[in-house]
Design a protein around this motif. Structure first.
Motif, mmCIF file in Angstrom:
data_model
loop_
_atom_site.group_PDB
_atom_site.id
_atom_site.type_symbol
_atom_site.label_atom_id
_atom_site.label_comp_id
_atom_site.label_asym_id
_atom_site.label_seq_id
_atom_site.Cartn_x
_atom_site.Cartn_y
_atom_site.Cartn_z
ATOM 1 N N MET A 1 -22.872 8.671 -15.533
ATOM 2 C CA MET A 1 -23.579 8.879 -13.801
ATOM 3 C C MET A 1 -22.675 9.899 -13.594
ATOM 4 O O MET A 1 -21.567 10.524 -13.418
ATOM 5 N N ARG A 37 -10.312 -1.554 -12.360
ATOM 6 C CA ARG A 37 -11.253 -0.882 -12.199
ATOM 7 C C ARG A 37 -12.362 -1.968 -13.384
ATOM 8 O O ARG A 37 -11.599 -2.585 -13.982
ATOM 9 N N SER A 38 -13.442 -1.939 -12.764
ATOM 10 C CA SER A 38 -13.968 -1.887 -14.456
ATOM 11 C C SER A 38 -15.495 -1.107 -14.979
ATOM 12 O O SER A 38 -14.646 -0.017 -13.968
ATOM 13 N N GLU A 39 -15.839 -0.907 -15.040
ATOM 14 C CA GLU A 39 -17.502 -0.338 -15.809
ATOM 15 C C GLU A 39 -18.310 0.113 -14.247
ATOM 16 O O GLU A 39 -18.504 0.970 -14.173
ATOM 17 N N HIS A 40 -18.407 -0.686 -13.617
ATOM 18 C CA HIS A 40 -19.122 -0.247 -12.304
ATOM 19 C C HIS A 40 -18.504 -0.245 -11.470
ATOM 20 O O HIS A 40 -18.938 -0.103 -10.230
ATOM 21 N N PHE A 41 -17.147 -1.200 -10.880
ATOM 22 C CA PHE A 41 -16.250 -1.323 -9.399
ATOM 23 C C PHE A 41 -14.966 -0.414 -10.000
ATOM 24 O O PHE A 41 -14.228 -1.001 -10.818
ATOM 25 N N ASP A 62 -18.158 1.454 -6.093
ATOM 26 C CA ASP A 62 -19.452 0.730 -6.445
ATOM 27 C C ASP A 62 -20.052 1.952 -6.964
ATOM 28 O O ASP A 62 -20.678 2.745 -6.221
ATOM 29 N N ARG A 63 -19.678 2.672 -8.145
ATOM 30 C CA ARG A 63 -20.469 3.715 -9.347
ATOM 31 C C ARG A 63 -21.792 3.465 -9.308
ATOM 32 O O ARG A 63 -22.213 4.691 -9.284
ATOM 33 N N ARG A 64 -22.225 2.448 -9.994
ATOM 34 C CA ARG A 64 -23.648 1.972 -9.837
ATOM 35 C C ARG A 64 -24.815 3.347 -9.025
ATOM 36 O O ARG A 64 -25.497 3.620 -8.778
ATOM 37 N N ASN A 65 -23.742 2.539 -7.724
ATOM 38 C CA ASN A 65 -24.668 2.869 -6.287
ATOM 39 C C ASN A 65 -24.322 4.520 -5.463
ATOM 40 O O ASN A 65 -25.073 4.544 -4.506
ATOM 41 N N GLU A 94 -18.276 -7.722 -10.270
ATOM 42 C CA GLU A 94 -18.873 -7.773 -11.402
ATOM 43 C C GLU A 94 -19.706 -9.412 -11.329
ATOM 44 O O GLU A 94 -20.624 -8.589 -12.028
ATOM 45 N N GLU A 99 -19.979 -8.308 -2.831
ATOM 46 C CA GLU A 99 -20.402 -6.988 -2.897
ATOM 47 C C GLU A 99 -20.456 -6.259 -2.043
ATOM 48 O O GLU A 99 -19.449 -6.653 -0.467
#
Length: 116
Positions: A1, A37-41, A62-65, A94, A99
């Protein structure tokens, strides 16, 4: 990412492990501590300016966005005083129950990770 740095340029992801400290471009003099933390946040906190002990300011990455900011729950005072509460916040993000607030989000602007 790919993450975005404070100048808006793509950057290599920085490991964000619980207990680590990071600085953001908009608040470069006030480092945050990674609390959960998690995979996305990632939930980060720092002591509130001029506050008594135990009062925190938080931001969610938010790692995805490639954004960060507070969550969109207006009526609820977000409790980030313990690692368990921060993990609960990550779980709700998650699960899609919460959000990052659309009005108060900013582009992800990680400057660096504090090695000390």
């Amino acid at each position: 990412m790919t993450l975005i740095d404070a100048t808006g340029s793509p950057t290599t992801p920085i490991p964000l492990d619980a207990g680590g400290r990071i600085r953001f471009g908009l608040e470069h003099r006030r480092p945050y501590t990674v609390r959960a933390r998690s995979e996305h946040f990632v939930v980060c906190t720092r002591p509130r300016d001029f506050a008594t002990t135990g009062e925190f300011v938080y931001t969610v990455i938010d790692r995805r966005n490639g954004i960060r900011g507070p969550i969109n729950v207006i009526e609820l005072q977000v409790d980030v005083s313990t690692a368990g509460r921060c993990r609960d916040l990550v779980e709700n993000l998650e699960a899609g129950r919460w959000e990052i607030n659309h009005r108060n989000r900013v582009q992800l602007d990680i400057l660096d990770r504090d090695q000390s």
